[in-house]
Design a protein around this motif. Structure first.
Motif, short mmCIF file in Angstrom:
data_model
loop_
_atom_site.label_atom_id
_atom_site.label_comp_id
_atom_site.label_asym_id
_atom_site.label_seq_id
_atom_site.Cartn_x
_atom_site.Cartn_y
_atom_site.Cartn_z
N ILE A 143 -27.04 -3.81 -12.40
CA ILE A 143 -28.07 -4.47 -13.22
C ILE A 143 -28.41 -5.83 -12.62
N LEU A 144 -27.38 -6.60 -12.27
CA LEU A 144 -27.60 -7.90 -11.65
C LEU A 144 -28.28 -7.74 -10.29
N GLU A 145 -27.90 -6.71 -9.55
CA GLU A 145 -28.52 -6.48 -8.24
C GLU A 145 -30.00 -6.19 -8.39
N LEU A 146 -30.36 -5.41 -9.41
CA LEU A 146 -31.77 -5.10 -9.64
C LEU A 146 -32.54 -6.35 -10.06
N GLN A 147 -31.91 -7.19 -10.87
CA GLN A 147 -32.56 -8.44 -11.27
C GLN A 147 -32.78 -9.36 -10.06
N GLU A 148 -31.75 -9.51 -9.25
CA GLU A 148 -31.88 -10.37 -8.08
C GLU A 148 -32.94 -9.82 -7.11
N HIS A 149 -32.98 -8.51 -6.99
CA HIS A 149 -33.99 -7.89 -6.13
C HIS A 149 -35.39 -8.18 -6.66
N ALA A 150 -35.59 -8.11 -7.97
CA ALA A 150 -36.91 -8.38 -8.55
C ALA A 150 -37.32 -9.83 -8.31
N ILE A 151 -36.37 -10.75 -8.51
CA ILE A 151 -36.68 -12.17 -8.29
C ILE A 151 -37.02 -12.43 -6.83
N ALA A 152 -36.21 -11.86 -5.93
CA ALA A 152 -36.48 -12.04 -4.49
C ALA A 152 -37.81 -11.42 -4.10
N SER A 153 -38.16 -10.29 -4.69
CA SER A 153 -39.42 -9.63 -4.36
C SER A 153 -40.62 -10.46 -4.79
N VAL A 154 -40.50 -11.13 -5.94
CA VAL A 154 -41.57 -12.02 -6.39
C VAL A 154 -41.76 -13.15 -5.37
N GLY A 155 -40.64 -13.71 -4.91
CA GLY A 155 -40.72 -14.77 -3.90
C GLY A 155 -41.34 -14.29 -2.60
N ARG A 156 -40.95 -13.08 -2.17
CA ARG A 156 -41.53 -12.54 -0.93
C ARG A 156 -43.01 -12.25 -1.09
N ALA A 157 -43.39 -11.77 -2.27
CA ALA A 157 -44.81 -11.48 -2.51
C ALA A 157 -45.63 -12.77 -2.47
N GLU A 158 -45.10 -13.83 -3.06
CA GLU A 158 -45.82 -15.10 -3.04
C GLU A 158 -45.94 -15.63 -1.61
N GLN A 159 -44.87 -15.50 -0.82
CA GLN A 159 -44.92 -15.94 0.56
C GLN A 159 -45.95 -15.13 1.35
N GLY A 160 -45.95 -13.82 1.13
CA GLY A 160 -46.93 -12.97 1.81
C GLY A 160 -48.35 -13.32 1.42
N ASN A 161 -48.57 -13.64 0.14
CA ASN A 161 -49.91 -14.01 -0.30
C ASN A 161 -50.35 -15.34 0.31
N ARG A 162 -49.40 -16.27 0.43
CA ARG A 162 -49.75 -17.54 1.09
C ARG A 162 -50.16 -17.31 2.54
N GLU A 163 -49.41 -16.45 3.23
CA GLU A 163 -49.74 -16.17 4.63
C GLU A 163 -51.10 -15.48 4.74
N ARG A 164 -51.37 -14.55 3.82
CA ARG A 164 -52.67 -13.89 3.84
C ARG A 164 -53.79 -14.85 3.50
N ALA A 165 -53.53 -15.81 2.60
CA ALA A 165 -54.55 -16.79 2.27
C ALA A 165 -54.89 -17.65 3.50
N VAL A 166 -53.84 -18.03 4.24
CA VAL A 166 -54.07 -18.81 5.46
C VAL A 166 -54.86 -17.98 6.47
N LEU A 167 -54.49 -16.69 6.60
CA LEU A 167 -55.21 -15.81 7.53
C LEU A 167 -56.67 -15.64 7.12
N THR A 168 -56.91 -15.48 5.82
CA THR A 168 -58.28 -15.33 5.34
C THR A 168 -59.09 -16.60 5.60
N ALA A 169 -58.47 -17.75 5.32
CA ALA A 169 -59.17 -19.01 5.57
C ALA A 169 -59.48 -19.17 7.06
N SER A 170 -58.53 -18.77 7.90
CA SER A 170 -58.76 -18.85 9.35
C SER A 170 -59.89 -17.92 9.77
N LEU A 171 -59.90 -16.72 9.19
CA LEU A 171 -60.96 -15.77 9.52
C LEU A 171 -62.33 -16.30 9.12
N ILE A 172 -62.40 -16.87 7.91
CA ILE A 172 -63.67 -17.42 7.46
C ILE A 172 -64.09 -18.59 8.35
#
Length: 218
Positions: A143-172
């Motif tokens: 249960i704790l492992e699944l919770q930690e995985h969910a929290i880490a996944s949210v962090g990774r998703a935010e990091q990925g979105n930041r990188e994509r935002a930078v890429l989009t801005a660079s493309l524009i």
């Protein structure tokens, strides 16, 4: 090719590049927002259900035994835990999360069997038995492992979105530079054509001023 046609082609090229860059940018932003919303909703739902599982498991360890009412309460808590486990199983959408949910279910089955065996033999000392404590921790760990995985996944998703935002801005930005470059080249070509025509007109005017009236105007 006439000058008017060249002007039309140049303006059309600039507009096509600008609209294509704008379309790609808008699509990327909308796609990124949709994926971020879906990922956040999914992982927060996982956090909510795992928190409910932790609470249900803890409630099973806090009952006092010896009366039918407490045993009925234990049965209700177990049923609620199984229902919540089924919700988690239906929610999990990738192999890793499904494996973790399956581990929780298997460990809880072992925990219930150990609990029932000790309840029949020594209900007064049931919570003092190391075997039950180990079984409890075996349920709690995934249960704790699944919770930690969910929290880490949210962090990774935010990091990925930041990188994509930078890429989009660079493309524009690159598209903007391309539009400026095409505009500069087009304007420079038009300026050369106009200046050449004006220069020939000036030369023709000079020749006419000198008395040469058979000049063909450009």
């Amino acid at each position: 090719m006439k000058l008017r046609s060249q002007l039309l082609i140049g303006i059309s090229a600039v507009m096509v590049v600008a609209l294509a860059g704008l379309g790609v940018g808008v699509f990327s932003v909308l796609q990124m927002a949709r994926e971020q919303r879906q990922s956040t909703e999914y992982h927060f739902a996982l956090l909510r259900i795992t928190q409910a599982l932790r609470k249900g498991l803890g409630d099973q360890m806090t009952l006092r035994f010896g009366a039918p009412r407490e045993l009925a309460g234990l049965a209700e808590l177990r049923q609620n835990f199984i229902i919540q486990l089924g919700e988690a199983r239906a929610l999990a959408r990738n192999a890793d999360d499904r494996r973790r949910v399956a581990d929780i279910g298997a460990a809880h089955s072992v925990y219930m069997a150990e609990f029932d065996a000790l309840l029949r033999t020594d209900p007064e000392q049931i919570f003092a038995r190391q075997t039950l404590n180990n079984a409890y921790r075996n349920v709690q760990a995934p249960i704790l492992e699944l919770q930690e995985h969910a929290i880490a996944s949210v962090g990774r998703a935010e990091q990925g979105n930041r990188e994509r935002a930078v890429l989009t801005a660079s493309l524009i930005g690159l598209v903007g530079c391309g539009v400026l470059l095409i505009g500069f080249i087009t304007a420079h070509g038009f300026a050369r054509r106009f200046s050449a025509v004006i220069e020939r007109l000036a030369q023709a005017a000079d020749r006419i001023g000198q008395g040469e009236f058979n000049v063909v105007l450009p």
